[in-house]
Write an enzyme that holds these catalytic residues in place. Structure first.
Site, PDB file in Angstrom:
ATOM      1  N   GLU A 172       0.363  -1.432  -0.186  1.00 49.79           N
ATOM      2  CA  GLU A 172       0.312  -0.085   0.492  1.00 49.79           C
ATOM      3  C   GLU A 172       0.697   0.901   0.322  1.00 49.79           C
ATOM      4  O   GLU A 172       1.316   2.032   0.992  1.00 49.79           O
ATOM      5  CB  GLU A 172      -1.018   0.077   0.947  1.00 49.79           C
ATOM      6  N   GLU A 227       4.376   7.967  -4.421  1.00 45.13           N
ATOM      7  CA  GLU A 227       5.177   7.189  -2.745  1.00 45.13           C
ATOM      8  C   GLU A 227       5.678   6.362  -4.150  1.00 45.13           C
ATOM      9  O   GLU A 227       7.134   5.225  -3.632  1.00 45.13           O
ATOM     10  CB  GLU A 227       4.204   6.295  -2.293  1.00 45.13           C
TER      11      GLU A 227
HETATM   12  C1  LIG Z   1       1.387   4.023   2.741  1.00 43.16           C
HETATM   13  S1  LIG Z   1       2.312   3.047   4.364  1.00 43.16           S
HETATM   14  C2  LIG Z   1       0.974   1.978   4.389  1.00 43.16           C
HETATM   15  C3  LIG Z   1       1.858   1.449   5.913  1.00 43.16           C
HETATM   16  C4  LIG Z   1       0.962  -0.023   5.393  1.00 43.16           C
HETATM   17  N1  LIG Z   1       1.497  -0.906   4.988  1.00 43.16           N
HETATM   18  C5  LIG Z   1       0.113  -0.273   5.667  1.00 43.16           C
HETATM   19  O1  LIG Z   1      -1.067  -0.119   4.742  1.00 43.16           O
HETATM   20  O2  LIG Z   1      -0.700  -0.049   6.896  1.00 43.16           O
HETATM   21  C6  LIG Z   1       3.383   2.879   2.858  1.00 43.16           C
HETATM   22  C7  LIG Z   1       4.362   2.951   3.876  1.00 43.16           C
HETATM   23  O3  LIG Z   1       5.540   2.137   3.087  1.00 43.16           O
HETATM   24  C8  LIG Z   1       7.064   2.642   3.365  1.00 43.16           C
HETATM   25  N2  LIG Z   1       7.671   2.483   1.850  1.00 43.16           N
HETATM   26  C9  LIG Z   1       7.085   3.663   0.318  1.00 43.16           C
HETATM   27  N3  LIG Z   1       8.185   2.919  -0.518  1.00 43.16           N
HETATM   28  C10 LIG Z   1       9.064   2.130   0.168  1.00 43.16           C
HETATM   29  C11 LIG Z   1      10.069   0.999  -0.311  1.00 43.16           C
HETATM   30  N4  LIG Z   1       9.705   0.919  -1.759  1.00 43.16           N
HETATM   31  N5  LIG Z   1       9.771   0.123  -0.085  1.00 43.16           N
HETATM   32  C12 LIG Z   1      10.974   0.605   1.753  1.00 43.16           C
HETATM   33  N6  LIG Z   1       8.972   0.769   2.509  1.00 43.16           N
HETATM   34  C13 LIG Z   1       9.053   1.768   1.363  1.00 43.16           C
HETATM   35  C14 LIG Z   1       7.012   3.945   3.626  1.00 43.16           C
HETATM   36  O4  LIG Z   1       7.878   4.947   4.091  1.00 43.16           O
HETATM   37  C15 LIG Z   1       5.755   4.662   4.853  1.00 43.16           C
HETATM   38  O5  LIG Z   1       5.757   3.283   5.632  1.00 43.16           O
END
Ligand SMILES: C[S@@+](CC[C@H](N)C(=O)[O-])C[C@H]1O[C@@H](n2cnc3c(N)ncnc32)[C@H](O)[C@@H]1O
Length: 440
Positions: A257, A266
Site C-alpha cells: 500500500e 510514493e
Molecule cells: C502508505 S504506508 C502503508 C503502511 C502499511 N503497509 C499499511 O498499509 O498500513 C507506506 C509505507 O511504505 C514505506 N515505503 C514506501 N515505499 C517503499 C519502498 N519502496 N520500500 C520500502 N518501504 C517503502 C513508507 O515509508 C511507509 O511507511
C-alpha cells in the site's frame, strides 16, 4: 596581587552582572597565573555574557585543554561555535559534551538542536528523547521532540490505519488470495498492519520498510501481537532487497500500500515493476492488482470558500485568486465537496500486465451531471484487488478517517455549468506526479 582576593572580587562582579569589571580582574589573574581552569572558565562565561564569541571560544578552549572533563566546557565551546556560524564544529563540540556528560539533559538537547539544523532528523530525535528521559518536564525538549516526530512520521499514518474501509478491503483480498504456506513480500510495512493480516492468513511474510524508526517500531508492534516468528521486518527500500538473503526465495504474493493521494508519488510503479522483475515468482498474486486516478467535477459552497475569493466585506478580492496554486489537497470533510458529474478515470494502472508507461498525457471530457458552480476537478484514488474486492476513497463519500487527501485542480475562476455541458481536461503523469488541468 592577592590572587584569592582578586578572584573573590571578580566573582562578586560577575554575580552582579558587572561583566567588564569581572573580565578585567579575571584577565589579571590569568596573566599572573595562566591556564587555571576555574579562572579561564569564569572568564569565558563573562565573555559569553557580553556576546564576545571569538574570545569566549578561545578561553573555553583553553579551559578544555587544562581540564578536558571540566563540566560544561564542551557545551559552551559548542554554543560559541554556533554563534560564530561554524555549525559542523559546534556539532562536534556538542557530541563531545554528551560523551563527557551523558547525564546532562541540556547538553543532549543542544546536540539534538544542532543535528536538526543540519537536517539529521533521526539522530536529533534520539538525543532529544534521551534528554527527556533525563528530564521529563524539559518543555523546550518536548517541543523539539514533537516537531521532529512530525517531520519524521507523516501525519497520515494514523488516519490511514484507522481507515476501516481501506483495511477491510485489504483484509478481504488477503483472506481470499493468501494461502497457508505462501511466502508474501510486502513493500512498506508502516505499522505492520497488512503484514500481520497476511501472517494471520497463514503466510510467512518478509516485509521491508525504508524508514528506520518505522521499521523498528513495526517489529515491536508485530512482537506485541505475537507474530514475530511469521514476519521478518527489514529496514530497507524494496529496490535494495535481494533473493537469498532475508527473502529466502521469490515470493508468491506481493502486498503493498504505497499508494499516494495522487496515486503515484510514493513511487508505486517503479517499486512494483522492480519487485516483479527480481523478487516474485512469475505468476505471483499482486495486491492490489490494479488501481488508478479517478476524478469528477466538484462544487459546493464550503469548497469554493477554500479555493476562491471574491466579494468580501464590501470589497472585491477576486484579483487575489491568481496567486493560489492550481492544485491543492484538503481533507474532504473540511471542504465538503459536492459532485457535479459522474467519475472518470484518466489513468488506470495494471500491476499484473505489461510494463506501465513511464509517462502518459491524455485528454478527456466530462459532461456536467447537474446545473451548478464548478470550482474544481476533484481527484482521488481507486484500487482493485481482483475477485471483486475494490476500494476507492471518493471525497463525496463520508469516511471517519483516511490518510489520503483528495486533490482539487482549479479552473481560473468558478464556472457556472448547466446539465450536459461538456468540460475538457488535460491529464499528465510522469510516473511520480499527476497533473490535471482545465482546457480553455
Ligand atoms: C502508505 S504506508 C502503508 C503502511 C502499511 N503497509 C499499511 O498499509 O498500513 C507506506 C509505507 O511504505 C514505506 N515505503 C514506501 N515505499 C517503499 C519502498 N519502496 N520500500 C520500502 N518501504 C517503502 C513508507 O515509508 C511507509 O511507511
Amino acid at each position: 596581587m592577592d590572587l584569592n582576593r582578586t578572584f573573590a572580587q571578580a566573582v562578586t562582579h560577575q554575580n552582579e552582572g558587572r561583566w567588564a569589571e569581572a573580565e578585567a580582574l579575571y584577565r589579571r589573574i590569568d596573566k599572573a597565573r595562566p591556564g587555571m581552569a576555574a579562572v579561564t572558565w569564569n572568564l569565558g562565561v563573562v565573555l559569553k555574557a557580553q556576546e564576545k564569541w571569538e574570545p569566549a571560544l578561545a578561553t573555553f578552549e583553553r579551559t578544555a585543554k587544562a581540564d578536558p572533563s571540566f563540566r560544561g566546557v564542551n557545551f559552551n565551546i559548542g554554543l560559541c561555535l554556533q554563534k560564530l556560524g561554524r555549525m559542523a564544529d559546534a556539532t562536534t563540540a556538542f557530541e563531545k559534551s554528551v560523551e563527557v556528560e551523558p547525564d546532562d539533559a541540556v547538553g543532549r538537547f543542544n546536540l539534538a538542536s544542532a543535528y536538526r539544523d543540519q537536517n539529521k532528523v533521526e539522530v536529533a530525535l534520539e538525543q532529544v528523547t534521551s534528554a527527556l528521559a533525563l528530564k521529563p518536564d524539559f518543555v523546550e525538549a518536548q517541543l523539539l521532540q514533537s516537531k521532529l516526530r512530525t517531520q519524521m512520521l507523516p501525519l497520515w499514518h494514523v488516519p490511514m490505519v484507522n481507515d476501516a474501509p481501506r483495511n477491510d478491503a485489504y483484509e478481504a483480498a488477503i483472506k481470499a488470495q493468501v494461502r497457508p504456506g505462501d511466502l508474501v513480500l510486502e513493500i512498506g510495512t508502516g505499522s505492520g498492519l497488512l503484514a500481520m493480516m497476511a501472517a494471520q492468513a497463514g503466510a510467512q511474510v518478509v516485509t521491508c520498510e525504508a524508514v528506520p524508526w518505522i521499521a523498528e517500531t513495526a517489529r515491536a508492534v508485530i512482537a506485541a501481537n505475537g507474530l514475530s516468528d511469521r514476519i521478518t521486518v527489514v529496514n530497507t527500500l524494496s529496490t535494495a532487497l535481494q533473493v537469498g538473503d532475508v527473502l529466502p526465495r521469490r515470493a508468491d504474493v506481493l502486498l503493498s500500500e504505497i499508494v499516494a493521494s495522487d496515486f503515484l508519488s510514493e513511487r508505486i510503479i517503479p517499486a512494483v515493476a522492480d519487485a516483479r522483475a527480481r523478487l516474485l515468482v512469475p505468476d505471483a498474486r499482486i495486491l492490489p492488482a490494479r488501481g488508478g486516478v479517478r476524478c469528477a467535477l466538484a462544487g459546493g459552497d464550503v469548497l469554493e470558500k477554500h479555493l476562491f475569493t471574491g466579494p468580501t466585506s464590501g470589497f472585491d478580492l477576486s484579483a487575489f485568486n491568481h496567486l493560489y496554486p492550481r492544485s491543492v489537497r484538503y481533507d474532504a470533510r473540511l471542504v465538503q465537496p459536492v459532485a457535479l458529474s459522474a467519475p472518470v478515470d484518466p489513468f488506470s494502472f495494471d500491476f499484473t500486465g505489461e510494463p506501465i508507461p513511464g509517462s502518459e498525457h491524455v485528454r478527456f471530457t466530462l459532461p456536467a451531471g447537474t446545473d451548478g458552480r464548478c470550482v474544481a476537478l476533484a481527484q482521488w484514488v481507486w484500487l482493485d484487488f481482483g475477485g471483486g474486492v475494490t476500494f476507492e476513497n471518493s471525497p463525496f463519500i463520508d469516511s471517519p478517517a483516511s490518510g489520503w487527501q483528495p486533490g482539487f485542480y482549479l479552473p481560473d475562476r468558478p464556472l457556472t455549468v448547466t446539465r450536459g455541458q461538456v468540460l475538457a481536461f488535460d491529464a499528465l503523469h510522469d510516473g511520480y506526479n499527476v497533473w490535471l488541468s482545465f482546457r480553455p
